[in-house]
Write an enzyme that holds these catalytic residues in place. Sequence first.
Site, short mmCIF file in Angstrom:
data_model
loop_
_atom_site.label_atom_id
_atom_site.label_comp_id
_atom_site.label_asym_id
_atom_site.label_seq_id
_atom_site.Cartn_x
_atom_site.Cartn_y
_atom_site.Cartn_z
N CYS A 118 0.81 -1.22 0.00
CA CYS A 118 0.00 0.00 0.00
C CYS A 118 0.84 1.27 0.00
O CYS A 118 0.33 2.37 -0.21
CB CYS A 118 -0.94 -0.02 1.19
SG CYS A 118 -2.06 -1.44 1.14
N HIS A 260 -3.28 7.00 2.14
CA HIS A 260 -3.69 5.70 1.59
C HIS A 260 -5.09 5.38 2.10
O HIS A 260 -5.37 5.48 3.30
CB HIS A 260 -2.68 4.63 2.02
CG HIS A 260 -3.18 3.26 1.82
ND1 HIS A 260 -3.69 2.82 0.63
CD2 HIS A 260 -3.29 2.20 2.69
CE1 HIS A 260 -4.07 1.57 0.75
NE2 HIS A 260 -3.84 1.17 1.98
N ASN A 290 -10.06 -0.51 -0.04
CA ASN A 290 -8.61 -0.33 -0.02
C ASN A 290 -8.04 -0.94 -1.31
O ASN A 290 -8.00 -2.16 -1.45
CB ASN A 290 -8.05 -1.04 1.22
CG ASN A 290 -6.54 -0.99 1.31
OD1 ASN A 290 -5.85 -0.70 0.32
ND2 ASN A 290 -6.00 -1.29 2.48
#
Length: 335
Positions: A118, A260, A290
């Site tokens: 990520c 993020h 996500n």
Amino acid sequence: MKSLMMQGTQILATGSAVPDFSLSNEQISQIVETSNEWILTRTGIKKRRILTGTHQSIIDLAVVAALKALNKIAMDASEIDLIILATSSPNDLFGSASQIQAKIKANNAVAFDLTAACSGFVLGMITASQFLQNGSYKTVLVIGADTLSKWVNWSDRSTCILFGDGAGAMILQSCSKLDNQILGFQLNTDGNYCNHLSLLYEEEINPHPILNLYQGSFKYISMNGKEVYKFAVSQVPLSILKCLNSLNIDVNDIDWLLLHQANDRILTAVADKLSIDTNKIIMNLNKYGNTSAASIPLALDEALEQKKISNNDLIVISGFGAGLTWGTAIIKWKY
Ligand code: COA
């Protein structure tokens, strides 16, 4: 970290792509024991896009995102010198970036993959800026793309609710120091906690009958949600503060917080710790979940489409995730 900047980095364009199929919380609650209410209150996620069927891959998403960015500035792909694909879900372990290079006909570009989950897009963008600022290359395409739906265990309710698929692209070019847009960065890794979030290669129980060789495969994402949560809300604000301090920028001067897109509670907790007004948070995770390395360029591209960001706005960008790796870049937006 101090950099000996000889030239600046300009951001010329962004682009993004998500699969067509949208999977709602209600639909997930038909697969595992969960509910829309549980997912929404714990994460802020309402739905996510999933790459279904056999005809599309991560490459297709990355190519669409890259072409959208190129089209916005009417740039021919042959002008690109370097392609960095930040991904942790490539369709070829030897690297997927070269497939993108071929598909968009960036015939003059060298291309490689960068794996940092990520945080991949932030690391990719900073890597690109080093090549640009030291004069090695003039134009770089950075893509963050992940299809973690292929790697979650769809019977593990603690992880399958979180992730979605997507791709985001950014074209960067070297420029004079005066026009520099990437003002500074701060990157970190602590491998002692790699087990909190991983997608491990697992060996088979029995070796090859003649060679004493164990082969295996990658299985599923495994995560200690509570530990990842604590890590993010404690370390990300520190990284942001270190980066701002190194640039003598006051936190009050920040216009946008682009983190993020993991979980709305993490994003608001980070903003609270820094006393940044929550209306400065760029957030679209309710629609996409996500999306790992794609989440930051996807959210940035959408914010730009919505004309949220003005000339000279200061944007704090922070990625965090598996590794554990996390980092910040401060950007001054210029049209
Ligand atoms: N639906 C319903 N119940 C669920 C569930 C789900 N999808 N997932 C877990 N639960 C249950 C657990 O089994 C547990 O039940 P128990 O109390 O009977 O044992 C309970 O809910 C609490 O689980 P817990 O894991 O403690 O929940 P949490 O409040 O920590 O929330 C996360 C879980 C994953 C939402 C949260 O830890 C989180 O967001 N962590 C960060 C994850 C992340 O962002 N990862 C990517 C970073 S890049």
